[in-house]
Design an enzyme around this catalytic site. Structure first.
Site, PDB file in Angstrom:
ATOM      1  N   ASP A  20      33.262  52.097  39.593  1.00  0.00           N
ATOM      2  CA  ASP A  20      34.230  51.734  38.645  1.00  0.00           C
ATOM      3  C   ASP A  20      35.975  51.993  38.944  1.00  0.00           C
ATOM      4  O   ASP A  20      36.545  52.808  38.747  1.00  0.00           O
ATOM      5  CB  ASP A  20      34.857  51.523  36.774  1.00  0.00           C
ATOM      6  CG  ASP A  20      35.396  50.815  35.326  1.00  0.00           C
ATOM      7  OD1 ASP A  20      35.940  50.027  36.459  1.00  0.00           O
ATOM      8  OD2 ASP A  20      35.088  50.306  34.549  1.00  0.00           O
ATOM      9  N   ASP A 145      36.744  44.661  40.465  1.00  0.00           N
ATOM     10  CA  ASP A 145      36.805  46.114  40.432  1.00  0.00           C
ATOM     11  C   ASP A 145      35.671  47.022  40.485  1.00  0.00           C
ATOM     12  O   ASP A 145      36.049  48.573  39.783  1.00  0.00           O
ATOM     13  CB  ASP A 145      38.021  46.409  39.210  1.00  0.00           C
ATOM     14  CG  ASP A 145      37.623  46.165  38.104  1.00  0.00           C
ATOM     15  OD1 ASP A 145      36.580  45.371  37.552  1.00  0.00           O
ATOM     16  OD2 ASP A 145      38.008  46.403  37.105  1.00  0.00           O
ATOM     17  N   GLU A 146      34.275  46.162  40.261  1.00  0.00           N
ATOM     18  CA  GLU A 146      32.995  46.931  40.646  1.00  0.00           C
ATOM     19  C   GLU A 146      32.246  46.428  41.344  1.00  0.00           C
ATOM     20  O   GLU A 146      32.073  45.767  41.795  1.00  0.00           O
ATOM     21  CB  GLU A 146      32.294  46.193  38.615  1.00  0.00           C
ATOM     22  CG  GLU A 146      33.459  47.127  37.717  1.00  0.00           C
ATOM     23  CD  GLU A 146      32.726  47.014  35.986  1.00  0.00           C
ATOM     24  OE1 GLU A 146      33.058  46.482  35.899  1.00  0.00           O
ATOM     25  OE2 GLU A 146      31.491  46.711  36.546  1.00  0.00           O
TER      26      GLU A 146
END
Length: 417
Positions: A20, A145-146
């Site tokens: 993350d 973003d992950e």
DNA sequence: TCTGGGGTCCTTTTCCTT
DNA sequence: TCTGAAGGAAAAGGACCC
């Protein structure tokens, strides 16, 4: 498939990582505008624009020299919209994601307001993901973003439960992008996702099966990915607050209260059971465009305005489909009334399409089936049942330049339908 | 002065066919 | 011809996520 190993050789333990990025949007913005470091900064607000003159005066490489006073501030914002994210300094004032802009402006009028720049975030997203796949090729995209990463068969992936590889990935991403991330490594996705939250920012957490009772059960149910506000409330009403409370419930009781699929899933989640693989490739199921108006509109009173918005949404979806090489059979509309109630209508065509006119026509038929006597605040157009153009035996879409399709406009009849 | 946009997946309802 | 069961597809809604 269970693999068999020679006597004395142990099978590698399944090690799944969840990565993350830390405060991704804000961190990317701070790379561009380091002068804003430490200040309350808010990103969001539907139609926020960085002053054109400002961007013209300072070249891309000189953005860091824009004086702080020259940035727009929350005080001057008008209109609807919500905060997408806020820096830590802004959070100190009580500002948080999904908060209305006007409320945030009252809490911290001097906060710097930046527009959401998805293009820029996608650029960094591609960069950090490229770093990861260089090191560990089995990666699943979970948004900008992950990611999940399967460490199991990666050299070093088993060392210290995955910590060694996680450290290498963190270091490589920082070198390549200047950004930090948090990583959790566990026997499966569910646990890895929770683990990545343990040690933010820039942290690594290792969870083993044996840690379930000590590290997972004390957590709030809400920490489980898939338990949202509704499920949380329903669980709380039954005296279930922590993951441990949930694990203590008989599977059958959960099935009776929450349904066959969700009840069983809740039980598995509480016991740390999750066999989902890390999926490296997937096809989109639908594409949509929607917009919230500056003010609530009425089908009859704001006919021209609505018709134009409706046409634009159809053209945008069509352009998205064409650019990405898809067609779809199910065309739908979505309305959000002033009371926030949502209605949808859709219709399935005999043949898939990516044509703006066809989408506009079919969506118009859908619109005829909803109550248009009341004002509404949002209109959306969706195309589902997607098929890849090159999987239909047709020539692949021409290497479309973005916008090329969008310039082909529909003659506006002046009617909503 | 509340509450964005773009998705996925699941459940329930409705409709059609056999 | 009527009725009901069963199953599938489409439609509608809702929860959840980033």
């Amino acid at each position: 498939m269970a693999r068999r190993y020679a006597p004395g050789v142990t099978a590698p333990t399944r090690r799944i990582a969840h990565l993350d990025m830390d405060a991704f949007y804000a961190s990317v913005e701070l790379l561009r505008y380091p002068q804003l470091k430490g200040l309350p900064v808010v990103i969001g607000g539907g139609r926020t624009r960085l002053d054109e003159a400002l961007r013209e005066k300072y070249s891309d490489t000189a953005l860091r020299f824009i004086p702080v006073e020259a940035f727009p501030v929350l005080r001057d914002y008008t209109g609807r919209g919500v905060i997408t994210t806020a820096t830590y300094a802004a959070r100190q004032f009580g500002i948080g994601s999904a908060m209305g802009m006007m409320k945030a402006a009252r809490l911290c009028p001097q906060a710097v307001l930046l527009p959401v720049d998805f293009e820029e975030y996608r650029k960094y997203s591609r960069a950090f993901k490229a770093v990861i796949t260089e090191i560990a090729p089995v990666m699943e995209d979970r948004g900008v973003d992950e990611v999940y990463i399967d460490f199991t068969a990666v050299p070093g992936g088993q060392r210290e439960g995955g910590r060694v590889l996680a450290r290498l990935i963190q270091k490589s991403i920082l070198e390549a992008t200047g950004l930090t991330c948090s990583i959790g490594v566990a026997p499966n996705k569910q646990l890895a996702k929770m683990a990545s939250e343990f040690n933010k920012p820039n942290g690594i957490s290792i969870v083993h099966e044996a840690d379930l009772q000590e590290k997972i059960w004390p957590l709030d149910c809400r920490k489980i990915n898939g338990i949202g506000p509704k499920a949380e409330a329903k669980l709380a009403a039954q005296g279930i607050h922590t993951v441990g409370d949930l694990a203590a419930r008989p599977r059958q009781a959960l099935v009776e209260a929450f349904g066959k699929a969700y009840g069983a899933w809740l039980h598995d989640a509480a016991w740390g059971r999750d066999e989902r693989p890390v999926v490296t490739e997937s096809e989109p199921v639908s594409m949509s465009r929607e917009t919230t108006f500056d003010r609530d509109l009425h089908a009859a009173h704001d006919r021209a305005e609505l018709g134009a918005v409706f046409t634009r949404l159809c053209e945008q979806v069509a352009a998205d489909l064409q650019r990405k090489g898809y067609t779809g059979r199910t065309i739908g509309v979505k309305l959000r009334y002033t009371d926030f109630r949502i209605v949808t209508r859709d219709q399935t065509l005999a043949q898939p399409t990516a044509d703006a006119k066809t989408i506009r026509h079919t969506a118009g038929l859908c619109l005829k089936r909803v109550d248009l006597a009341r004002r509404f605040r949002l209109l959306g157009v969706r195309v589902g049942g997607l098929q890849r153009l090159d999987s239909l035996g047709k020539p692949a879409a021409a290497p479309a330049s973005p916008g090329q399709a969008a310039t082909k406009t529909i003659a506006d009849s002046g009617s909503l339908f």
